[in-house]
Design an enzyme around this catalytic site. Structure first.
Site, PDB file in Angstrom:
ATOM      1  N   ILE A  95     -18.534 -21.232  33.495  1.00 31.62           N
ATOM      2  CA  ILE A  95     -18.800 -21.871  32.208  1.00 31.62           C
ATOM      3  C   ILE A  95     -17.736 -21.403  31.220  1.00 31.62           C
ATOM      4  CG2 ILE A  95     -20.414 -21.958  30.274  1.00 31.62           C
ATOM      5  CD1 ILE A  95     -22.672 -21.550  32.273  1.00 31.62           C
ATOM      6  N   CYS A  96     -17.124 -22.345  30.525  1.00 34.30           N
ATOM      7  CA  CYS A  96     -16.109 -22.023  29.522  1.00 34.30           C
ATOM      8  C   CYS A  96     -16.737 -21.208  28.391  1.00 34.30           C
ATOM      9  CB  CYS A  96     -15.496 -23.303  28.975  1.00 34.30           C
ATOM     10  SG  CYS A  96     -14.356 -23.024  27.608  1.00 34.30           S
ATOM     11  N   VAL A  97     -16.162 -20.067  28.088  1.00 33.70           N
ATOM     12  CA  VAL A  97     -16.729 -19.158  27.090  1.00 33.70           C
ATOM     13  C   VAL A  97     -16.753 -19.776  25.701  1.00 33.70           C
ATOM     14  CG1 VAL A  97     -14.558 -17.899  26.698  1.00 33.70           C
ATOM     15  CG2 VAL A  97     -16.752 -16.792  26.208  1.00 33.70           C
ATOM     16  N   ALA A 118     -19.332 -22.495  25.552  1.00 32.41           N
ATOM     17  CA  ALA A 118     -20.666 -21.892  25.671  1.00 32.41           C
ATOM     18  C   ALA A 118     -21.108 -21.275  24.344  1.00 32.41           C
ATOM     19  CB  ALA A 118     -20.673 -20.835  26.772  1.00 32.41           C
TER      20      ALA A 118
END
Length: 130
Positions: free
Chosen positions: A77-79, A82
Site C-alpha cells: 500500500i502506498c504510504v 494511505a
C-alpha cells in the site's frame, strides 16, 4: 512471465479491484509469477481490515489477504495515499500519533519506490483503474 499489478481504485466503487484480483489469481493458476501488487490512489482502501461488507456480498479485502497467504504475495500500500485516506499499520499509527492501526493481514505500507522496482523487475506492469 513475471507481473507487477497496480490497483488504483477502491474495493467497492469500481470494478478495478475485482478485475485485478481475478487477473492475479488466474495468472498464478497458469504458473506465472506475481512480483508485487501495488495499491495506489483509492486502491489503498483494499487494505483496510475494517471493511465489513454485507454477508451476501464478496469481501474483496479478505480475498486479497487469503490470496497473499496462499501464494506469499507482496501486497504493498502506498504510504502517502494511505495517510491521506486514514490507513495505517502499527508503525505509521505510532509515528503519526494515532491510537490504532487498521491494515489488513498480508498487506504492508511502503513508498512509490516499490512500484518502480516492481516495474523494473517484472516483464509487465498491469494497471487496473484510472
Amino acid at each position: 512471465m513475471k507481473f507487477t499489478v497496480q490497483v488504483n481504485e477502491g474495493p467497492y466503487q469500481h470494478q478495478a479491484s475485482d478485475s485485478a484480483y481475478l487477473f492475479t489469481k488466474a495468472a498464478l493458476e497458469k504458473g506465472h509469477e506475481i512480483y508485487r501488487v501495488f495499491f495506489y490512489h483509492d486502491g489503498v482502501n483494499n487494505g483496510t481490515r475494517l471493511t465489513t461488507p454485507p454477508q451476501d456480498d464478496r469481501n474483496i479485502v479478505n480475498r486479497w489477504s487469503e490470496l497473499a497467504e496462499q501464494h506469499n504475495l507482496d501486497l504493498v500500500i502506498c504510504v502517502a495515499a494511505a495517510q491521506r485516506r486514514g490507513i495505517a499499520d502499527a508503525d505509521e499509527a505510532k509515528r503519526n500519533g494515532k491510537d490504532a492501526d487498521n491494515i489488513a493481514p498480508g498487506f504492508r505500507i511502503s513508498g512509490l519506490g516499490q512500484l518502480i522496482e516492481g516495474g523494473i523487475q517484472s516483464d509487465r506492469l498491469v494497471v487496473f483503474g484510472d
